[in-house]
Scaffold this motif. Structure first.
Motif: not given
Length: 177
Positions: A18, A22, A26
């Motif tokens: 995860i 992420l 980003l």
């Protein structure tokens, strides 16, 4: 055989997955917002920011220290800092002169400029390697060898001795230190 060695920290796999996704998302978002120049190596500053972004990416997804949230914040700060410096350099010639190095001429018209080689700490072996890499067979083919602001070496060469490098291309290059 003890298989526990291979299955240590299995509880962290989902957390790492995860976090990696992420941070990756980003970086894509930040790059879209701040532009592709975020990863350019046009100046030494650009190179430092690129390395720092890679480092933060690596340690955040590998160790979780800093946390994903802190890693995301640090990445945002780095992208923002890079953008601010880029805008400052674009708008102010004084800022550009302060932040950027000028390229340095190491060879001109087949002649090595030894003083510039000494000042830049480029070795003769490194120069020879770059000449070979550029497929230079004779030194008289070389119009210019330039140590760029990023530390890379550019080799301008031709077989036609009558061709000269245009002034615009050499405008910011320091000829003698």
């Amino acid at each position: 055989m003890d298989t526990s060695y291979f299955f240590k920290n299995t509880d962290l796999i989902i957390e790492s997955l995860i976090g990696t996704i992420l941070i990756f998302i980003l970086i894509v978002i930040y790059t879209r917002i701040f532009g592709l120049k975020s990863f350019s190596k046009m100046t030494g500053f650009d190179f430092v920011i690129t390395v720092a972004i890679g480092s933060i990416l690596g340690i955040t997804i590998n160790s979780g220290n800093p946390s994903v949230l802190l890693g995301a914040a640090i990445l945002l700060i780095l992208y923002g800092l890079n953008y601010a410096v880029t805008v400052l350099r674009y708008k102010s010639e004084k800022a550009e002169d302060l932040i950027d190095n000028n390229p340095l001429l190491l060879m001109e018209n087949g002649e090595v400029i030894w003083e510039n080689m000494k000042v830049s700490k480029v070795t003769e072996a490194e120069l020879q390697s770059k000449l070979r890499e550029a497929n230079v067979i004779r030194l008289k083919q070389v119009k210019a060898v330039i140590l760029e602001t990023t530390g890379e070496i550019s080799v301008l060469h031709t077989n036609d001795e009558s061709i000269q490098v245009e002034d615009y291309i050499m405008d910011d290059v320091i000829r003698k230190k």
